[in-house]
Design a protein around this motif. Structure first.
Motif, short mmCIF file in Angstrom:
data_model
loop_
_atom_site.label_atom_id
_atom_site.label_comp_id
_atom_site.label_asym_id
_atom_site.label_seq_id
_atom_site.Cartn_x
_atom_site.Cartn_y
_atom_site.Cartn_z
N UNK A 107 0.27 2.32 -5.31
CA UNK A 107 -0.65 1.57 -4.45
C UNK A 107 -0.82 2.19 -3.08
N UNK A 108 -0.72 1.35 -2.04
CA UNK A 108 -0.84 1.82 -0.66
C UNK A 108 0.08 2.99 -0.39
N UNK A 109 1.30 2.87 -0.92
CA UNK A 109 2.32 3.85 -0.60
C UNK A 109 1.94 5.21 -1.16
N UNK A 323 -5.48 -1.03 -8.84
CA UNK A 323 -4.22 -0.34 -8.57
C UNK A 323 -3.11 -1.37 -8.62
#
Lengths: 326, 284
Positions: A107-109, A323
């Protein structure tokens, strides 16, 4: 009419374009569109399974600079330099992706890790200025007379065929992937990693496979772009700016359909060129403004992109592969 | 101790103070609204232009220009939330990130159209101060103090006011809080305004040290995100500490090698941290 036949006819039609004697400028735009489309196709290979990378610019840069430095400093022809550059880019991609997937950076990471990696490559290119020319950029050396083919320096027609083959290669990869079990596995992974693992899908290796394809295509696009322009620059071949542009093209065109990134590339390049023609160079700022607005609009009103409008089989993959939320 | 190393350490801490504000702002917005503002550095860029415009072009006094800048960027934060983020709240997080990425391009484009790509400097400088054996830039020190004050004010607000408590509660549990009578939409708006205001304050501190141009956000935006993630997205204290850690790495790295390589080291450090502690260095 079957898909391969349509594709074949389309290719023949496109291959015939130079025979019509189009103006150089048109050829230039079309070649740029094809190469940008190739990078976008590569990106979308991962993006459509929820592996959103903000660092694909890095792979364009690694391949392009490897190729150009091999030519300039060792005299190695780009015909070999491009595969080597792609190999180096794929290696770098695997080096980054393997621990990321193994340790479940999602995801964001994942987006931010790839963003950091892209920046590292950009800064390294700038820092190695004795070889790369830093921010000023780099020009591949001129070949000895009569050896243009060795340096892979062609006129626009020659490059049209090279770009066309590379672009078609990207689409072939897309179709092959789509027909494979990996595609199903990756779709399952993007829905729910744990569930996918529990039914025996090897999560990390499936993700690695698609990463290798994605990086290799982006790298090929980067090397060919550099070779076509005969100019390399860290801002246009690595870093956040170019990475986001690749992402934008793929999203705007639609990353769930094979032709989507190509539509997206036609839009971004067309927009840039159009704005330049109609408003002149003082209004260069208008291009990012317009496609930034478009990006927001696409996200708000049609997150599947333009190709999504034509999709009749959308129900097959019911959800737009979100996601992993984390 | 080598005075130059000492100076690098001091500069690293001062640099960390500058990173701290945007990190706090981003973390606040992420913690509360659960959306990453990819265009955060560009909000700071707009603020820098605002200060430059009102001070250098309009001839306003600097404090007034600062105040207007903070207010303006706070309003921008609210607009960003209302126009872009709120309609996307139920979408996958990547769509939200990409939409704010679109805003990044919009802000760069608008800035280029209005101000062109020229570098603009404020031309305000304070004399360096000598502390012990180390020379410290006056402007950097002042900016550092202001950043600490801003962070302190934010902490006090979150800790001691009713709205602040509600914000912390929403960040902790967004399902239950609406049942307790907290209107999440209102809290989101307030958090976005504060996030914007922090970007505005960061802009005031940056414009005295850095020339502004439409792409200035790209020079500190990526590192800001990395610091946030390193401290743990949404973890204010972690982000605050990570800002100083990153400042030190860059500054001390620059002491031993070149500044560019020190950024490479910092980014590589970030990637390694992500692999080892994806929840953030200072996660509880």
């Amino acid at each position: 009419m079957t898909a391969p036949l349509t594709a074949g006819l389309l290719l023949v039609a496109l291959a015939a374009v130079p025979l019509l004697g189009p103006p150089d400028y048109l050829m230039h735009v079309l070649i740029t569109v094809l190469l940008t489309a190739l990078a976008g196709t590569g990106w979308a290979m991962m993006g459509r399974y929820g592996l959103v990378s903000f660092g694909h610019g890095a792979f364009l840069g690694i391949a392009a600079y490897t190729m150009a430095l091999l030519w300039n400093e060792a005299g190695l022809t780009p015909w070999l330099g491009i595969p080597i550059g792609m190999g180096v880019a794929v290696l770098a991609g695997m080096l980054l992706a393997y621990p990321a997937f193994k340790l479940r950076v999602v995801g964001h990471y994942f987006a931010l890790v790839t963003l950091a990696a892209g920046e590292i490559v950009r800064i390294l290119i700038v820092a190695m200025r004795e070889h790369t020319g830093g921010s000023l950029g780099l020009t591949p050396a001129k070949p000895p007379p009569g050896a243009g083919w060795l340096a892979m320096q062609f006129d626009k027609t020659g490059f049209w065929y090279i770009a066309l083959i590379a672009w078609a290669l990207g689409l072939v990869c897309w179709f092959l992937l789509d027909r494979s079990m990996s595609s199903r596995a990756l779709a399952a992974i993007s829905e729910d990693e744990d569930a996918a693992a529990s039914i025996g899908i090897r999560v990390t290796s499936e993700k690695m496979k698609v990463t290798v394809i994605s990086v290799a295509l982006a790298a090929l696009a980067g090397a060919l772009t550099a070779q076509y322009r005969q100019y390399l620059n860290p801002e246009s071949l690595a870093g956040l700016g170019i990475s986001l542009q690749i992402v934008f093209g793929a999203i705007a065109g639609g990353m769930y359909a094979p032709i989507g990134p190509t539509i997206g590339a036609a839009i971004t390049i067309g927009l840039e060129e159009g704005l330049r023609i109609f408003f002149g160079t003082e209004l260069t700022g208008a291009a990012p403004l317009v496609y930034g607005l478009l990006l927001v609009m696409f996200m708000l009103f049609m997150p599947r992109g333009i190709a999504g409008l034509f999709e009749r089989r959308a129900q097959r993959r019911a959800t737009p592969a979100p996601a992993a939320t984390e | 101790m080598d005075p130059f190393l000492l100076e690098a350490l001091v500069n690293g801490i001062l640099l960390g103070g500058v990173f701290a504000l945007p990190v706090l702002g981003l973390n606040l917005v992420f913690g509360v609204v659960d959306v990453v503002w990819l265009c955060y550095a560009e909000l700071v860029m707009v603020g820098m232009y605002a200060v430059w415009f009102f001070y250098s072009q309009m001839g306003w006094p600097l404090p007034l220009a600062f105040a207007v800048c903070i207010g303006l960027v706070a309003v921008l934060g609210v607009l960003l939330h209302l126009l872009v983020v709120r309609p996307l709240l139920t979408q996958p997080p990547i769509n939200q990130v990409l939409a704010t990425g679109g805003v990044l391009f919009v802000l760069q484009g608008v800035a280029t159209l209005i101000f062109s790509t020229e570098f603009r400097a404020l031309g305000v400088d304070m004399p360096p101060m000598e502390v012990g054996e180390v020379f410290v830039s006056g402007t950097k020190l002042a900016a550092f103090c202001a950043a600490l004050l801003g962070a302190g004010a934010l902490w006090a607000f979150l800790k001691f006011t009713y709205v602040g408590t509600a914000i912390r509660a929403i960040a902790r549990d967004r399902e239950v809080m609406p049942l307790m009578g907290v209107d999440p939409q209102r809290i989101y708006l307030i958090a976005s305004a504060i996030g914007g205001a922090l970007a505005g304050l960061a802009a005031c501190l940056l414009i005295v040290q850095l020339d502004v141009h439409p792409f200035v956000g790209l020079s500190f935006g990526p590192i800001t995100f990395m610091i946030c993630v390193m401290g743990g997205l949404g973890n204010m204290l972690g982000g605050f500490l990570a800002a100083f850690l990153m400042g030190l790495i860059i500054s001390v790295g620059g002491f031993w090698g070149t500044t560019e390589l020190s950024y490479v080291v910092a980014f590589a450090f970030f990637i390694v941290v992500m692999f080892i502690r994806p929840q953030g260095l200072f996660a509880r």
